[in-house]
Scaffold this active site. Structure first.
Site, mmCIF file in Angstrom:
data_model
loop_
_atom_site.group_PDB
_atom_site.id
_atom_site.type_symbol
_atom_site.label_atom_id
_atom_site.label_comp_id
_atom_site.label_asym_id
_atom_site.label_seq_id
_atom_site.Cartn_x
_atom_site.Cartn_y
_atom_site.Cartn_z
ATOM 1 N N ARG A 56 -82.933 0.027 71.690
ATOM 2 C CA ARG A 56 -82.971 -0.804 70.470
ATOM 3 C C ARG A 56 -84.335 -0.642 69.808
ATOM 4 N NH1 ARG A 56 -85.895 -5.535 71.971
ATOM 5 N NH2 ARG A 56 -85.417 -6.549 69.993
ATOM 6 N N SER A 113 -98.655 -19.637 72.624
ATOM 7 C CA SER A 113 -97.826 -19.551 73.834
ATOM 8 C C SER A 113 -98.494 -18.760 74.967
ATOM 9 C CB SER A 113 -96.463 -18.967 73.464
ATOM 10 O OG SER A 113 -95.570 -19.059 74.529
#
Length: 555
Positions: A519, A67
């Site tokens: 997170r 990618s």
């Protein structure tokens, strides 16, 4: 497994010995690493794909790509029968398979898994795997390893689909399993005919608008997307595209170019400059599954106005909501169907976009970070739209809603041909065929953006003015153990360590329009901090304060 099967795997294994000291993990992007380390892994993923095909009695896809990573990297991932990502239930097996240190352990692992999953592994059933790769130089050798992996399973056949964008391969797998034609030409034909249909349905009073006049200039990230867009453009009418940084230009894949670079750095990609000021520009990533738009500042040294995935989502939502309201306003449609339209974002979506969508009266749902969570949630609605700010996303139309649309257009064509209602239903049907239902697809995304801008009579500047992003800041805090942070509510609330969330709340209320969450990273020993506020200075200050809190609580 029988003797023939065992000797086939062992014979191939000896050609693809695992590199010493390398442990890989299957994530959202599949396996990804320096290409020189991947031959053994890709060989084993070939086996995995064949087993998946045997298990599901379906065609499976195997894509070789990394990618938006640098050109020296590569990767491999599986496309499941619906064109989506590999079932999470199989990810631990993928990890174990990739990291099995000896041929005996590999054989034992496969035997145990095949038994547990009830897979017929005796050559009675055939398996079919579609293979694709992007333009990376390492792709050819890795493709060969994948073919060998597939061929080492009795009855499994690998079909090389050539150099493709990742979304093209996912589309082909989905199409094949739905009994549709699934060549690259079929993909181009589906996109171009749906685009032409939407162009023909643009309201006459809008089609003369000068809002979208002129060409679209696309940065192809020196990857596969630019090549494919050139082919696609020849099949279109109503859109002039100039592709720069196509892989034929001699530029380096993803280096100073591509959607990921443009979105993160907020500067022009290589090959763009002040001469492009005011022109509508778009950027794909290396394998064309991400898309962002931008305009270049006239007097700047490379500054841009970014139109990211949140704004693409908002544009799609406005268009779809308009068509649904036309259908719902008119009485007399058989089985009048109040379609459920759901918007799906992660906590990283800019707060201004979430507020804008809620003000439109749309249902906004938050999920944890990761495309698999977004896609799963979007599939719960008649029409589910999801995008990440990085430009990865799509629109999902449920099978039942498409069936209803087809019946409705048929009925309206006899009862009120040419009515606003019929046109709205036809637009939604065409949009469902244009946008890739399997996975985020920059090529289908570009075409849908372009035709909606024409439909609205909007310039990119008008589109960008829908709302103004709140300034934000992201930081990483190094910690000894990231698993000590446990979150809930789509990763926006910390439940452990106790007291940390309360401290974050006390800090956040000090800032106008403040929002902050932390997170644990999925890949490295850091805790990620995201903060928003009414000014950049305030967002930076809030992020820094919360980073210190994380450090205090976790050391």
């Amino acid at each position: 497994m029988n003797e023939q099967q065992q000797s086939l795997i062992l014979e191939s294994y000896s050609r693809f010995l695992p590199p010493q000291g390398v442990k890989l993990s299957y994530g959202t992007a599949g396996f990804r690493a320096d290409a020189s380390l991947l031959q053994s892994t890709v060989f084993r993923v070939g086996i995995l794909a064949a087993l998946r095909s045997l298990k599901t009695h379906s065609v499976i896809g195997l894509m070789i790509t990394a990618s938006h990573n640098k050109v020296s990297d590569n990767g491999v991932k599986i496309a499941d029968p619906n064109g989506g990502m590999l079932s999470q239930h199989w990810e631990p097996f993928a990890d174990a398979l990739a990291n099995a240190p000896s041929p005996q352990e590999l054989i034992q692992l496969i035997n145990e898994f095949v038994k547990k999953e009830g897979i017929q592994f005796d050559g009675v059933r055939s398996a079919e795997i579609l293979l694709g790769r992007d333009t990376r130089p390492s792709g050819e050798a890795l493709l060969e390893a994948a073919k060998q992996g597939v061929a080492s399973v009795v009855g499994a056949v690998a079909v090389d689909m050539g150099i493709l964008t990742t979304p093209q391969l996912h589309w082909m797998v989905r199409a094949r399993n739905k009994g549709m034609k699934a060549s690259e030409q079929d993909y181009f034909e589906e996109l171009s005919s749906s685009f032409r249909c939407l162009v023909d349905l643009i309201p006459s009073e809008r089609s003369k608008s000068d809002g979208t006049n002129g060409k679209l200039v696309v940065d192809g990230a020196n990857g596969v997307g630019g090549l494919k867009l050139k082919v696609l453009e020849k099949l279109l009418n109503g859109l002039v595209v100039e592709v720069r940084n196509s892989s034929e230009d001699g530029g380096i894949l993803n280096e100073g170019v591509g959607a990921d670079y443009v979105q993160k750095e907020k500067v022009v990609p290589h090959g763009f400059g002040s001469g492009d000021a005011g022109i509508r520009c778009a950027s794909l990533d290396g394998d064309a599954d991400r898309l962002v738009y931008f305009t270049v500042h006239p007097e700047s040294s490379g500054a841009i106005d970014l139109v990211d995935g949140d704004k693409i989502l908002s544009l799609f939502a406005l268009f779809i909501r308009e068509q649904l309201s036309i259908l719902n306003e008119k009485e007399g449609t058989k089985n009048n169907h109040q379609a459920s339209l759901g918007i799906v974002q992660t906590a990283y979506a800019n707060g201004a976009s979430t507020n804008y969508l809620k003000q439109l009266g749309l249902e906004v749902n938050l999920t944890p970070t990761g495309v698999k969570y977004l896609h799963e949630k979007a599939a719960e609605f008649d029409i589910g739209i999801y995008f990440e700010a990085n430009g990865h996303g799509t629109v999902l139309f449920s099978e039942s809603f498409i069936g209803w649309l087809e019946a409705t257009t048929k009925e309206l064509s006899t009862r009120s041909k040419g009515s606003d209602e019929e046109k709205a239903a036809l637009r939604l049907l065409a949009a469902s065929r244009l946008i890739n239902q399997a996975v985020g697809d920059a090529l289908s995304g570009v075409l849908l953006v372009e035709v909606i801008l024409q439909h609205m009579g909007w310039s990119i500047h008008r589109w960008n003015e829908l709302y103004h992003d709140l300034p934000s800041r992201q930081l990483k805090v190094k910690v000894a153990d990231r698993t000590a942070v446990i979150t809930t509510n789509a990763e926006t609330v910390v439940v452990s360590p106790p007291g940390l969330q309360e401290a974050i709340n006390n800090e956040t209320v000090k800032y106008s329009q403040g929002r902050c969450f932390v997170r644990p990273s999925g890949t490295e020993d850091v805790v990620r901090v995201y903060a928003e506020a009414s000014s950049q200075e305030a967002a930076d200050s809030l992020a820094n304060s919360v980073a210190k809190l994380v450090d205090q609580f976790l050391g």
